[in-house]
Design a protein around this motif. Structure first.
Motif, PDB file in Angstrom:
ATOM      1  N   LYS A 187      38.800  38.632  35.565  1.00  0.00           N
ATOM      2  CA  LYS A 187      39.651  39.751  35.968  1.00  0.00           C
ATOM      3  C   LYS A 187      40.259  40.441  34.752  1.00  0.00           C
ATOM      4  N   LYS A 200      39.631  28.749  39.392  1.00  0.00           N
ATOM      5  CA  LYS A 200      40.556  29.890  39.392  1.00  0.00           C
ATOM      6  C   LYS A 200      40.804  30.432  37.989  1.00  0.00           C
ATOM      7  N   ASN A 213      40.953  38.738  45.386  1.00  0.00           N
ATOM      8  CA  ASN A 213      40.680  37.340  45.750  1.00  0.00           C
ATOM      9  C   ASN A 213      41.329  37.076  47.094  1.00  0.00           C
ATOM     10  N   ALA A 247      36.263  38.046  45.748  1.00  0.00           N
ATOM     11  CA  ALA A 247      36.075  36.594  45.826  1.00  0.00           C
ATOM     12  C   ALA A 247      36.712  36.127  47.132  1.00  0.00           C
ATOM     13  N   ILE A 285      37.001  29.322  45.930  1.00  0.00           N
ATOM     14  CA  ILE A 285      36.352  29.699  44.670  1.00  0.00           C
ATOM     15  C   ILE A 285      36.421  28.580  43.643  1.00  0.00           C
ATOM     16  N   TYR A 325      38.071  32.759  37.214  1.00  0.00           N
ATOM     17  CA  TYR A 325      38.250  34.019  37.939  1.00  0.00           C
ATOM     18  C   TYR A 325      39.265  34.910  37.224  1.00  0.00           C
ATOM     19  N   GLU A 326      40.403  34.344  36.821  1.00  0.00           N
ATOM     20  CA  GLU A 326      41.433  35.130  36.142  1.00  0.00           C
ATOM     21  C   GLU A 326      40.930  35.662  34.801  1.00  0.00           C
ATOM     22  N   PHE A 334      39.248  44.113  41.354  1.00  0.00           N
ATOM     23  CA  PHE A 334      39.120  42.745  41.858  1.00  0.00           C
ATOM     24  C   PHE A 334      40.036  42.490  43.060  1.00  0.00           C
TER      25      PHE A 334
END
Length: 380
Positions: A269, A262, A280, A255, A259, A265-266, A278
């Motif tokens: 992950k 977040k 970022n 990423a 983004i 995203y977490e 992953f």
């Protein structure tokens, strides 16, 4: 030729239309012409501030940034003085309603611009037009869209532009639906193709835990920029993981950029913790973004496929010769079939046609060819 662009704001990196106008100006200058810019509603300046020069890739561009906190009358007067001194052969209005008025209702914009551009050939680029374009739109958007349509049509009437363009087939269809004839001037990539930074590339691979001699054992995919609401990134990653597994490879995900979501995203992950590697990288300068794009095998679009034509990020992926994975769909039933056919064309365009040089040459050719025409109908 002397071309003067008018846009809402010129705060670098904070206004996409301003960034577009600045990059287009530098390409026009690079091609041997003159370019300048007026930012007519700059929300990033105090009233007493005015910037006179900006730079793009080493080229100086004469600009006038006018604070949104000045009265509209003051801004129009100052803009008119700037235009008289610049003596442009063309005015290019880069239109986005919410840029010129915070509620997206810039009443009187066309009349004000007519006063200071009278007699100068005009071009309008519709980066955005109005909301509420489909029967699925909420009632509030349809109401706003009614007034935004009236403003746009009045602006076209007042300015009587020789050329009207927009960036994609969807917007062209929406404009046609309101009897505004527009050509398509595709967006260019907001990231230039630059030499790969080998040292930075190595640091990215280290974050992913990939050794150079193991690179061929990985499929590396990436998401550049923000996630669109409704983006099904989970399914995209799962499908790519299975595809990589089927050919005996591992999957890595990068990423980079803003983004935004977040937490999402977490969550991803954590969900793919034992399957996908992953990294970022956050926001990066343009040269490093280009390097990351060159490291990828495939790129994920956070923008729905129907809106590819208005996405500078999509253009950047195509310029860097990447396969683009769709992770979001936003149905517009009135236009879906026609947009789909146009997007098939976009996916097959030569990579160099996404460059700023190619698109700016198309723009300049439009102006030159228009000069040889007696009349160009715009509003029927």
């Amino acid at each position: 030729m002397k071309i003067l662009f008018i846009c809402p704001s010129l705060e670098e990196g904070s206004d996409g239309v301003g960034d577009y106008a600045r990059r287009m100006s530098s390409e026009v200058i690079r091609a041997g012409h003159h370019a300048s810019i007026i930012a007519l509603n700059d929300m990033h300046l105090a009233p007493q501030q005015q910037e006179r020069i900006q730079y793009d890739r080493g080229l100086a561009i004469r600009v006038l940034r006018l604070s949104s906190r000045l009265s509209w009358g003051e801004r129009i007067t100052l803009a008119g003085n700037f235009i008289r001194l610049a003596r442009p052969d063309w005015i290019s209005l880069q239109y986005v309603p919410y840029g010129f008025q915070k509620k997206g209702l810039p009443f009187g914009l066309g009349g004000s611009l007519k006063k200071i551009t009278a007699g100068i050939p005009c071009h309008i680029m519709f980066h955005e037009m109005w909301v509420g374009i489909t029967r699925l739109s909420p009632l509030k958007h349809k109401l706003y869209g009614f007034f935004q349509t009236r403003i746009a049509r009045e602006m076209v009437r007042k300015l009587n532009p020789r050329i009207i363009t927009t960036s994609n087939r969807l917007y062209q269809l929406v404009l046609e639906n309101k009897q505004i004839e527009a050509g398509i001037l595709p967006l260019f990539s907001n990231i230039s193709l630059m030499p790969k930074d080998a040292q930075f590339a190595d640091s990215v691979y280290r974050q992913l835990g990939i050794l150079q001699h193991e690179r061929q054992n990985y499929v590396v995919i990436g998401l550049f920029g923000s996630l669109y609401p409704g983006c099904d990134l989970e399914s995209t990653i799962r499908d790519q993981y299975q595809a990589a597994l089927s050919v005996g490879k591992k999957l890595a995900f990068i990423a980079f950029g803003r983004i935004g979501a977040k937490d999402a995203y977490e969550k991803l992950k954590t969900e793919f913790e034992n399957q996908v590697t992953f990294a970022n990288l956050g926001e990066l300068p343009e040269a490093r973004v280009s390097t990351v794009l060159q490291l990828l095998d495939k790129a994920i679009s956070g923008t729905p496929r129907q809106h590819y034509g208005k996405s500078g990020v999509y253009a950047a992926m195509k310029l860097h010769k990447l396969e683009v994975l769709t992770s979001s769909w936003s149905s517009i039933p009135e236009y879906d079939s026609q947009i789909s056919a146009y997007n098939d064309f976009l996916e097959e365009r030569d990579p160099e046609e996404w460059s700023t040089q190619f698109v700016s040459n198309e723009f300049l050719n439009m102006l030159v060819n228009s000069n040889s025409k007696a009349t160009v109908p715009k509003l029927t």
